[in-house]
Scaffold this active site. Structure first.
Site, PDB file in Angstrom:
ATOM      1  N   ARG A  12       0.941  -1.167   0.009  1.00 26.82           N
ATOM      2  CA  ARG A  12      -0.013  -0.043  -0.051  1.00 26.82           C
ATOM      3  C   ARG A  12       0.828   1.464  -0.059  1.00 26.82           C
ATOM      4  O   ARG A  12       1.944   1.109   0.619  1.00 26.82           O
ATOM      5  CB  ARG A  12      -0.883  -0.060   1.421  1.00 26.82           C
ATOM      6  CG  ARG A  12      -2.226   0.687   1.332  1.00 26.82           C
ATOM      7  CD  ARG A  12      -3.099   0.194   2.429  1.00 26.82           C
ATOM      8  NE  ARG A  12      -2.731   0.120   3.487  1.00 26.82           N
ATOM      9  CZ  ARG A  12      -2.717   1.195   4.539  1.00 26.82           C
ATOM     10  NH1 ARG A  12      -2.916   2.351   4.113  1.00 26.82           N
ATOM     11  NH2 ARG A  12      -2.517   1.098   5.801  1.00 26.82           N
ATOM     12  N   ILE A  14       3.244   4.061  -0.434  1.00 23.63           N
ATOM     13  CA  ILE A  14       4.744   4.344  -0.889  1.00 23.63           C
ATOM     14  C   ILE A  14       5.476   3.042  -0.980  1.00 23.63           C
ATOM     15  O   ILE A  14       6.257   2.542  -2.106  1.00 23.63           O
ATOM     16  CB  ILE A  14       5.617   5.206   0.043  1.00 23.63           C
ATOM     17  CG1 ILE A  14       5.289   6.631  -0.007  1.00 23.63           C
ATOM     18  CG2 ILE A  14       7.013   5.052  -0.235  1.00 23.63           C
ATOM     19  CD1 ILE A  14       5.680   7.464   1.193  1.00 23.63           C
ATOM     20  N   ASN A  82      10.178  -0.026   5.249  1.00 26.74           N
ATOM     21  CA  ASN A  82       9.030   1.148   5.001  1.00 26.74           C
ATOM     22  C   ASN A  82       7.909   1.412   5.982  1.00 26.74           C
ATOM     23  O   ASN A  82       7.268   2.144   6.179  1.00 26.74           O
ATOM     24  CB  ASN A  82       8.750   0.944   3.535  1.00 26.74           C
ATOM     25  CG  ASN A  82       7.561   1.525   3.072  1.00 26.74           C
ATOM     26  OD1 ASN A  82       7.614   2.893   2.792  1.00 26.74           O
ATOM     27  ND2 ASN A  82       6.218   1.194   3.176  1.00 26.74           N
ATOM     28  N   ILE A  85       3.563   4.101  10.705  1.00 23.59           N
ATOM     29  CA  ILE A  85       2.102   4.804  11.194  1.00 23.59           C
ATOM     30  C   ILE A  85       2.360   6.011  11.712  1.00 23.59           C
ATOM     31  O   ILE A  85       3.565   6.519  12.183  1.00 23.59           O
ATOM     32  CB  ILE A  85       1.615   3.740  12.157  1.00 23.59           C
ATOM     33  CG1 ILE A  85       2.319   3.360  13.417  1.00 23.59           C
ATOM     34  CG2 ILE A  85       1.213   2.337  11.522  1.00 23.59           C
ATOM     35  CD1 ILE A  85       1.393   2.951  14.720  1.00 23.59           C
ATOM     36  N   THR A  86       1.414   6.662  11.858  1.00 22.45           N
ATOM     37  CA  THR A  86       1.245   8.008  12.613  1.00 22.45           C
ATOM     38  C   THR A  86       0.205   7.815  13.762  1.00 22.45           C
ATOM     39  O   THR A  86      -0.786   6.953  13.350  1.00 22.45           O
ATOM     40  CB  THR A  86       0.834   9.192  11.688  1.00 22.45           C
ATOM     41  OG1 THR A  86      -0.156   8.933  11.059  1.00 22.45           O
ATOM     42  CG2 THR A  86       1.899   9.630  10.718  1.00 22.45           C
ATOM     43  N   ASP A  88      -1.236  10.891  15.565  1.00 20.17           N
ATOM     44  CA  ASP A  88      -0.754  12.202  16.003  1.00 20.17           C
ATOM     45  C   ASP A  88      -1.608  12.891  17.112  1.00 20.17           C
ATOM     46  O   ASP A  88      -2.734  12.459  17.341  1.00 20.17           O
ATOM     47  CB  ASP A  88      -1.102  13.186  14.995  1.00 20.17           C
ATOM     48  CG  ASP A  88      -0.099  12.971  13.427  1.00 20.17           C
ATOM     49  OD1 ASP A  88       0.625  12.129  13.848  1.00 20.17           O
ATOM     50  OD2 ASP A  88      -0.293  13.485  12.702  1.00 20.17           O
ATOM     51  N   MET A 142       4.911  19.843  14.771  1.00 18.67           N
ATOM     52  CA  MET A 142       4.066  19.807  15.924  1.00 18.67           C
ATOM     53  C   MET A 142       3.067  18.855  15.810  1.00 18.67           C
ATOM     54  O   MET A 142       2.581  18.299  14.735  1.00 18.67           O
ATOM     55  CB  MET A 142       3.128  21.204  15.631  1.00 18.67           C
ATOM     56  CG  MET A 142       3.265  22.036  16.897  1.00 18.67           C
ATOM     57  SD  MET A 142       2.704  23.747  16.232  1.00 18.67           S
ATOM     58  CE  MET A 142       0.952  23.610  15.813  1.00 18.67           C
ATOM     59  N   TYR A 147       6.312  10.564  16.435  1.00 22.61           N
ATOM     60  CA  TYR A 147       6.837  10.135  15.131  1.00 22.61           C
ATOM     61  C   TYR A 147       8.310  10.812  14.746  1.00 22.61           C
ATOM     62  O   TYR A 147       8.881  10.258  14.120  1.00 22.61           O
ATOM     63  CB  TYR A 147       5.547  10.632  13.863  1.00 22.61           C
ATOM     64  CG  TYR A 147       5.829  10.431  12.636  1.00 22.61           C
ATOM     65  CD1 TYR A 147       5.246   9.247  12.187  1.00 22.61           C
ATOM     66  CD2 TYR A 147       6.383  11.280  11.934  1.00 22.61           C
ATOM     67  CE1 TYR A 147       5.513   8.943  10.728  1.00 22.61           C
ATOM     68  CE2 TYR A 147       6.536  11.070  10.459  1.00 22.61           C
ATOM     69  CZ  TYR A 147       6.204   9.767   9.732  1.00 22.61           C
ATOM     70  OH  TYR A 147       6.337   9.402   8.335  1.00 22.61           O
ATOM     71  N   ILE A 180       3.970  12.893   0.807  1.00 23.40           N
ATOM     72  CA  ILE A 180       3.640  12.024  -0.568  1.00 23.40           C
ATOM     73  C   ILE A 180       1.940  11.853  -0.456  1.00 23.40           C
ATOM     74  O   ILE A 180       1.555  11.677   0.487  1.00 23.40           O
ATOM     75  CB  ILE A 180       4.465  10.742  -0.287  1.00 23.40           C
ATOM     76  CG1 ILE A 180       6.044  11.346  -0.132  1.00 23.40           C
ATOM     77  CG2 ILE A 180       4.318  10.159  -1.708  1.00 23.40           C
ATOM     78  CD1 ILE A 180       6.660  12.260  -1.078  1.00 23.40           C
TER      79      ILE A 180
END
Ligand code: NDP
Length: 240
Positions: A12, A14, A82, A85-86, A88, A142, A147, A180
């Protein structure tokens, strides 16, 4: 003989573009994923690339998974770390759980995925390890203390591992994409995304194919003198 490439999170975004580019260049490719079975099955059908499901944060699963890839596809010559995850949140609202999830998937995975392949690469005197970090590991962001910390860690790891393995024909490099146009970035609220694009001198988001092209270059024989570097691909947004 064709070389074997293992791409984590290779079904999935990139990673998908990286897997396809490597396959088209003649590599035997194994792509891993975490849980999105439908997407992985569609990817396998469309591209004829072997897919494997395991959690890159789990050392035992990685050991077993890599052994399976090596038995079914071939000894891993190229590893693309590769998967990422994020989760945030502003740090003053960030939970330890979200901190740990991101460190585990984005940074622990450098150990869990690389450790099972490194000895074979050293024995065969050839290897390419390409770690996908991020612009936000270089400049900080921020809402992304977890991450940014993990991705900055990836760069340090890359430099240390490069030095340890240079004499063994194993190069270790990082790629730091800017923004991206994948699902990860499409999840960013529209207004925030507009302001991000406004800050990119090239005036657009990057494409997964542009990242894949650089992976292909770093994986090749001609890139044997490049090790420990971080290739910045961000449309001029941050000049590291
Ligand atoms: P996506 O969210 O589109 O895809 C992530 C991939 O990683 C999926 O295949 C997913 O599997 C897999 N994955 C996630 N968690 C795990 C896990 N625990 N174990 C195994 N596989 C896992 O991400 P992108 O393509 O956008 O990002 C790829 C990499 O590039 C990441 O490291 C990201 O941090 C980095 N990056 C992305 C940028 C961007 O703008 N998109 C910018 C800078 C860096 P499944 O499909 O099963 O969920």
């Amino acid at each position: 003989m064709a070389r074997t490439a293992l791409v984590s999170g290779g079904t999935r975004g990139i990673g998908e573009a990286i897997s396809i580019a490597l396959k088209l260049a003649g590599y035997n490719v194994a792509a891993t994923y975490a849980g999105n079975d439908d997407k992985a099955a569609a990817f396998r059908e469309a591209h004829g690339i072997a897919v494997f499901k395991w959690d890159v944060g789990d050392p035992k699963a990685c050991e077993a998974g890599v052994a399976k890839v090596e038995a079914e596809v071939g000894p891993v010559d190229v590893l693309v770390n590769n998967a990422g995850i994020t989760r945030d949140a502003m740090f003053h609202k960030l939970t330890f759980e979200k901190w740990q999830e991101v460190i585990r998937t984005n940074l622990d995975s450098m150990f869990t995925m690389t450790r099972p392949v490194i000895e074979g690469m050293r024995e065969r005197n050839f290897g390419r390890i390409i770690n996908i970090t991020s612009i936000n590991g270089q400049k900080g962001q921020m809402g992304q203390s977890n991450y940014s910390a993990a991705k900055a860690g990836v760069i340090g790891f890359t430099k240390a591992l490069a030095q340890e393995n240079a004499r063994k024909g194993v190069t270790v490099n990082a790629i730091a994409p800017g923004y991206i146009g994948t699902e990860m970035v499409q999840a960013v609220p529209e207004k925030v995304l507009e302001s991000i694009v406004a800050g990119i001198p090239v005036g657009r988001l990057g494409t997964a194919e542009e990242i894949a092209a650089s992976v292909l270059f770093l994986a090749g024989d001609n890139a044997g003198f490049i090790t420990g570097s971080t290739l910045t691909i961000n449309g001029g947004q941050y000049l590291a």
